[in-house]
Enzyme design. Structure first.
Site, PDB file in Angstrom:
ATOM      1  CE1 TYR A 199      17.123   0.207  48.408  1.00  0.00           C
ATOM      2  CE2 TYR A 199      14.870   0.222  47.595  1.00  0.00           C
ATOM      3  CZ  TYR A 199      15.794  -0.127  48.566  1.00  0.00           C
ATOM      4  OH  TYR A 199      15.377  -0.817  49.677  1.00  0.00           O
ATOM      5  CG  HIS A 241      17.909   2.897  53.685  1.00  0.00           C
ATOM      6  ND1 HIS A 241      17.932   3.153  52.336  1.00  0.00           N
ATOM      7  CD2 HIS A 241      17.815   1.558  53.787  1.00  0.00           C
ATOM      8  CE1 HIS A 241      17.862   2.018  51.669  1.00  0.00           C
ATOM      9  NE2 HIS A 241      17.792   1.035  52.533  1.00  0.00           N
TER      10      HIS A 241
END
Length: 274
Positions: free
Chosen positions: A52, A107
Site C-alpha cells: 500500500y 499478502h
C-alpha cells in the site's frame, strides 16, 4: 454472546485479542485524515501493507492521536517473499516506527509452495511476546495453501484475510478456517461502494441504516473481522455506526442468498494461484 460494540475483540490462537472492526487503507495515498478520523471515532485496528506504500502515514496518524501504542492494533503484510522476508519485516518496523507489529501477514500465495513455506518459516522466527511480531497469518490463502502449512508441521496461522461480502462468501475457506481455529478477516466488505443491489437497499431501509452499515454489520454478525475502507473521514465515522441495531435472521438470510462464489469477487481475489 455479548452485544457487539466498537471495542469488541476476538481472541486469536496466539492469545492476542484483535479488535473486530478495522480500517483498511488500501489505495489511500494520503491516509492520515482517514486514520485520524477512525481513531477519534473509536476504531482501534488499522490494516496496512507494504504494497500500500502508506505504512509511514499510518505511523504519523497513530502518533498524532495520542492514544497509547498498546491500545491500537496494527496489521501489515509482506509482499516480497522468500529471501527478502527478513528485510521486509525490518522495513515495516522502520516505516511504522514501532517496536512491534501486532499482526503480520503474507499478502498472497504467489510464488509457489516452496516460497510460501520458506516465507512463513522466516516469519515464525520473528514471532513471540517479546519479539517484533506478536502474531502472524496469511492473506488470500485457499485451503490447499493452508494445508501446506499444516502438512509441514508448522504452527497454524492466526488469521486468513480474504475477500468477503454477500456476493463472494468463500464458504469452503471460511469453514476450513473455523474448523482449524483461524480467524477470518474480511477485505472489500463494502463491495467497493457499489450499493445498487435491491437487497442492500431493502435491508438498509428496514433498519434505517445505510447499505454500507448493513454490509459491515453483516460481516460482524458472521463472525468476521471486517476492514471497511474510505479516504473520506466522514464516511469512516459513519461506517462505524453499527452498534445500535442488529440484522434479523431474515435479513441475514436475504444477504446470504446473494452469494455468487468466485464470480462475485470485486477485487483480485488470488485464491487459486498455484
Amino acid at each position: 454472546m455479548a452485544p457487539l460494540t466498537i471495542s469488541s475483540t476476538l481472541k486469536l490462537s496466539s492469545g492476542q485479542h484483535i479488535p473486530l472492526l478495522g480500517l483498511g487503507v488500501y489505495q489511500n495515498d494520503d491516509c492520515v485524515p482517514a486514520v485520524e478520523a477512525a481513531l477519534k471515532a473509536g476504531y482501534r485496528h488499522i490494516d496496512t501493507a507494504q504494497m500500500y506504500r502508506n505504512e509511514e502515514q499510518v505511523s504519523a496518524a497513530v502518533k498524532a492521536s495520542g492514544i497509547p501504542r498498546e491500545s491500537i492494533w496494527i496489521t501489515s503484510k509482506v509482499f516480497q517473499v522468500d529471501n527478502k522476508t527478513s528485510a521486509s519485516v525490518q522495513s515495516s518496523l522502520k516505516k511504522l516506527d514501532l517496536d512491534y507489529i501486532d499482526l503480520y501477514l503474507i499478502h498472497s500465495g504467489h510464488g509457489g509452495k516452496d516460497v510460501r513455506l520458506q516465507t512463513y518459516k522466516t516469519l515464525l522466527e520473528f514471532v513471540g511476546p517479546d519479539k517484533p511480531l506478536r502474531s502472524i497469518g496469511v492473506s488470500n490463502y485457499n485451503i490447499k495453501h493452508l494445508e501446506e502449512i499444516r502438512e509441514a508441521g508448522l504452527p497454524t496461522p492466526t488469521v486468513n484475510q480474504i475477500e468477503l461480502h454477500p456476493f463472494c462468501q468463500q464458504k469452503p475457506i471460511v469453514e476450513y478456517c473455523k474448523e482449524h481455529g483461524i480467524a477470518i478477516s474480511a477485505y472489500c466488505p463494502l463491495v467497493r461502494g457499489d450499493f445498487r443491489n435491491s437487497v442492500f437497499q431493502e435491508v438498509a431501509k428496514e433498519v434505517n441504516k445505510t447499505p454500507a452499515q448493513v454490509l459491515v454489520r453483516w460481516s460482524l454478525q458472521k463472525g468476521f473481522v471486517p476492514l471497511p475502507k474510505s479516504a473520506h473521514p466522514a464516511r469512516v465515522v459513519t461506517n462505524a455506526d453499527l452498534y445500535d441495531f442488529e440484522l434479523s435472521e431474515v435479513a441475514m438470510a436475504k444477504l446470504d442468498a446473494l452469494d455468487r462464489g468466485s464470480d462475485g469477487a470485486v477485487s483480485w481475489n488470488p485464491i487459486d494461484v498455484e
